[in-house]
Design a protein around this motif. Structure first.
Motif, PDB file in Angstrom:
ATOM      1  N   ASP A 112       0.829  -1.215   0.000  1.00 16.32           N
ATOM      2  CA  ASP A 112       0.000   0.000   0.000  1.00 16.32           C
ATOM      3  C   ASP A 112       0.858   1.256   0.000  1.00 16.32           C
ATOM      4  OD1 ASP A 112      -2.323  -1.444  -0.050  1.00 16.32           O
ATOM      5  OD2 ASP A 112      -2.661  -1.352   2.120  1.00 16.32           O
ATOM      6  N   ALA A 113       1.950   1.219   0.740  1.00 14.54           N
ATOM      7  CA  ALA A 113       2.843   2.384   0.790  1.00 14.54           C
ATOM      8  C   ALA A 113       3.473   2.628  -0.571  1.00 14.54           C
ATOM      9  CB  ALA A 113       3.925   2.179   1.848  1.00 14.54           C
ATOM     10  N   LEU A 114       3.900   1.552  -1.236  1.00 14.12           N
ATOM     11  CA  LEU A 114       4.509   1.681  -2.565  1.00 14.12           C
ATOM     12  C   LEU A 114       3.516   2.279  -3.559  1.00 14.12           C
ATOM     13  CD1 LEU A 114       6.404  -1.724  -2.771  1.00 14.12           C
ATOM     14  CD2 LEU A 114       7.419   0.530  -2.458  1.00 14.12           C
ATOM     15  N   SER A 115       2.270   1.831  -3.497  1.00  8.18           N
ATOM     16  CA  SER A 115       1.238   2.346  -4.408  1.00  8.18           C
ATOM     17  C   SER A 115       0.966   3.825  -4.147  1.00  8.18           C
ATOM     18  CB  SER A 115      -0.056   1.545  -4.258  1.00  8.18           C
ATOM     19  OG  SER A 115       0.146   0.195  -4.606  1.00  8.18           O
ATOM     20  N   LEU A 116       0.952   4.197  -2.869  1.00  5.69           N
ATOM     21  CA  LEU A 116       0.668   5.586  -2.507  1.00  5.69           C
ATOM     22  C   LEU A 116       1.800   6.512  -2.956  1.00  5.69           C
ATOM     23  CD1 LEU A 116      -1.395   7.379  -1.126  1.00  5.69           C
ATOM     24  CD2 LEU A 116      -0.256   6.951   1.050  1.00  5.69           C
ATOM     25  N   ILE A 117       3.032   6.053  -2.786  1.00  2.43           N
ATOM     26  CA  ILE A 117       4.180   6.856  -3.235  1.00  2.43           C
ATOM     27  C   ILE A 117       4.136   7.015  -4.750  1.00  2.43           C
ATOM     28  CG2 ILE A 117       6.694   6.990  -3.370  1.00  2.43           C
ATOM     29  CD1 ILE A 117       6.755   5.249  -0.790  1.00  2.43           C
ATOM     30  N   ALA A 118       3.881   5.893  -5.455  1.00  2.54           N
ATOM     31  CA  ALA A 118       3.829   5.931  -6.916  1.00  2.54           C
ATOM     32  C   ALA A 118       2.739   6.877  -7.409  1.00  2.54           C
ATOM     33  CB  ALA A 118       3.593   4.521  -7.471  1.00  2.54           C
ATOM     34  N   GLU A 119       1.600   6.861  -6.734  1.00  8.65           N
ATOM     35  CA  GLU A 119       0.497   7.743  -7.114  1.00  8.65           C
ATOM     36  C   GLU A 119       0.881   9.204  -6.897  1.00  8.65           C
ATOM     37  OE1 GLU A 119      -4.071   8.763  -5.642  1.00  8.65           O
ATOM     38  OE2 GLU A 119      -3.147   6.850  -5.099  1.00  8.65           O
ATOM     39  N   ARG A 120       1.616   9.461  -5.836  1.00  3.13           N
ATOM     40  CA  ARG A 120       1.974  10.842  -5.491  1.00  3.13           C
ATOM     41  C   ARG A 120       2.964  11.437  -6.495  1.00  3.13           C
ATOM     42  NH1 ARG A 120       1.967  14.765  -1.820  1.00  3.13           N
ATOM     43  NH2 ARG A 120       3.896  15.746  -1.122  1.00  3.13           N
ATOM     44  N   VAL A 121       3.949  10.659  -6.916  1.00  2.00           N
ATOM     45  CA  VAL A 121       4.991  11.203  -7.799  1.00  2.00           C
ATOM     46  C   VAL A 121       4.630  11.093  -9.275  1.00  2.00           C
ATOM     47  CG1 VAL A 121       6.781  10.728  -6.102  1.00  2.00           C
ATOM     48  CG2 VAL A 121       6.308   9.034  -7.866  1.00  2.00           C
ATOM     49  N   GLU A 122       3.650  10.226  -9.614  1.00  2.00           N
ATOM     50  CA  GLU A 122       3.104  10.130 -10.963  1.00  2.00           C
ATOM     51  C   GLU A 122       4.178  10.038 -12.048  1.00  2.00           C
ATOM     52  OE1 GLU A 122       0.357  13.363 -11.368  1.00  2.00           O
ATOM     53  OE2 GLU A 122      -1.201  12.255 -10.321  1.00  2.00           O
ATOM     54  N   GLY A 123       5.117   9.126 -11.877  1.00  2.00           N
ATOM     55  CA  GLY A 123       6.071   8.833 -12.936  1.00  2.00           C
ATOM     56  C   GLY A 123       7.340   9.656 -12.930  1.00  2.00           C
ATOM     57  N   ASN A 124       7.449  10.664 -12.084  1.00  2.00           N
ATOM     58  CA  ASN A 124       8.648  11.486 -12.037  1.00  2.00           C
ATOM     59  C   ASN A 124       9.650  10.850 -11.077  1.00  2.00           C
ATOM     60  OD1 ASN A 124      10.577  13.549 -11.217  1.00  2.00           O
ATOM     61  ND2 ASN A 124       9.264  14.994 -12.284  1.00  2.00           N
ATOM     62  N   LEU A 125      10.708  10.251 -11.620  1.00  2.87           N
ATOM     63  CA  LEU A 125      11.652   9.506 -10.787  1.00  2.87           C
ATOM     64  C   LEU A 125      12.476  10.419  -9.889  1.00  2.87           C
ATOM     65  CD1 LEU A 125      12.952   6.724 -13.195  1.00  2.87           C
ATOM     66  CD2 LEU A 125      10.859   6.828 -11.837  1.00  2.87           C
ATOM     67  N   LEU A 126      12.764  11.627 -10.367  1.00  5.49           N
ATOM     68  CA  LEU A 126      13.516  12.562  -9.534  1.00  5.49           C
ATOM     69  C   LEU A 126      12.685  12.959  -8.318  1.00  5.49           C
ATOM     70  CD1 LEU A 126      16.187  14.008  -9.336  1.00  5.49           C
ATOM     71  CD2 LEU A 126      15.243  15.866 -10.727  1.00  5.49           C
ATOM     72  N   ALA A 127      11.397  13.210  -8.543  1.00  2.00           N
ATOM     73  CA  ALA A 127      10.506  13.523  -7.416  1.00  2.00           C
ATOM     74  C   ALA A 127      10.390  12.313  -6.490  1.00  2.00           C
ATOM     75  CB  ALA A 127       9.127  13.925  -7.937  1.00  2.00           C
TER      76      ALA A 127
END
Length: 352
Positions: free
Chosen positions: A167-182
């Protein structure tokens, strides 16, 4: 030789008995992966005695003779040298001739590192490119697809001895929306909050809700609401906190592209609900997020013409060049100008 970014580390580790390849080509539009691949190559090269480094920013006025001059000249205090070319596109006729000359007269004292935007298939079939790839290593870099991002984040954490719940991984991924630097910067903050080196959903939620500092999403929201003073304040805080300009530019580009697309649909007479549904589908946004932001999106579209959005997108290209060192303008000054334009203060050169 062609390698994926995740294969580069193993390639470099195998070079303990031999020298680095004479040529490395890093091609892509994903800033974090490009930067980290270059850093790995530079580090290995320094370990092998490449103590001098020359960096050239290629543009239409560049004198390609400087590259050959550097390749044929070594300072008295350097054993070997890295010749680094930051090239936004194709090299042109002069560049092709220099690359041919370089390949025809190789020197073990030189390492050529070419950093370029994404190269299409047609370019990769040209003689100059195939000659360079044959002599060296080509590392094409592609954005990580959305469904692979949680796995990328997990691997990133694992390298530093951390783990995270699904769940944490999904939430982080949703927050940064593909920007690896972010994503990388977000992970650094989460590591400080993690207990027993494990990140769960509560850790991520806590970082989002309790973080008193501004982020790029608050900047875009401030711009969309037309709050000029808050835009200036947030941008200053982001700069002071060491947020990289590409992260800020990514957030603004993402927002402007969405607004430009929605504006075109609205001009065709589509209803706001239909515009939101279509925009979410085409631009890769969750529909419920756009519905939640509907008031400020509508306000911004009413404030700007379609030409304004096109002008803003042109500005983002100029800022990108400044960030890459291809222009001498200050990226932060240009980011401020763009942000204020989005907030309703067009630059003096923009036509209403």
């Amino acid at each position: 030789m062609k390698l994926r970014p995740d294969q580069l580390s193993a390639h470099l580790k195998q070079l303990h008995l031999q020298q680095c390849a004479p040529v490395y080509i890093i091609s892509g539009d994903e800033p974090l992966q490009v930067s980290e691949c270059c850093d790995q190559i530079r580090l290995k090269a320094r370990q092998q005695g490449f103590t001098e480094r020359h960096v050239y920013h290629i543009d239409k006025t560049f004198d390609w003779g400087e590259v050959l001059e550097a390749a044929n000249t070594l300072s008295l205090f350097a054993e070997k040298q890295i010749i680094e070319l930051r090239m936004p596109g194709k090299p042109g006729d002069a560049g092709r001739k220099v690359f041919k000359e370089y390949i025809d007269h190789p020197s073990p004292d030189n390492l050529l590192l070419i950093i370029t935007d994404r190269l299409d298939n047609a370019t990769q079939k040209e003689k100059w490119f195939k000659a360079l790839e044959h002599e060296g290593v080509f590392i094409p870099i592609w954005p990580i697809e959305a469904y692979k991002l949680p796995e990328w984040i997990a691997q990133r954490l694992k390298q530093d001895g951390f783990s995270a719940t699904r769940d944490a991984l999904s939430l982080i991924a949703e927050r940064v929306e593909g920007n690896l630097l972010a994503a990388s910067q977000e992970l650094e903050k989460l590591k400080l909050l993690a207990k027993d080196q494990r990140i769960n959903e509560e850790t991520v939620q806590s970082a989002i809700s309790d973080n008193a500092r501004y982020d790029v999403f608050q900047l875009t929201d401030a711009a969309l609401t037309g709050n000029v003073k808050l835009c200036v304040r947030i941008l200053g805080v982001l700069k002071g906190e060491g947020i990289e300009p590409p992260v800020v530019l990514w957030a603004l580009v993402r927002e402007i592209r969405l607004l430009s697309y929605m504006s075109r649909l609205k001009s065709k007479g589509m209803s706001t609900d239909a515009v939101i549904e279509q925009s979410a589908k085409v631009m890769g946004f969750a529909p419920f997020i756009l519905k939640k932001r509907r008031p400020i999106l509508e306000k911004t579209i009413q404030r700007h013409s379609e030409k304004h959005f096109r002008d803003m997108l042109q500005m983002t290209g100029t800022i990108d060049r400044s960030i890459k060192g291809l222009d001498r303008n200050n990226p932060w000054d240009e980011l401020l100008t763009l942000t204020l334009f989005l907030a309703g203060m067009p630059p003096v050169t923009a036509q209403i």
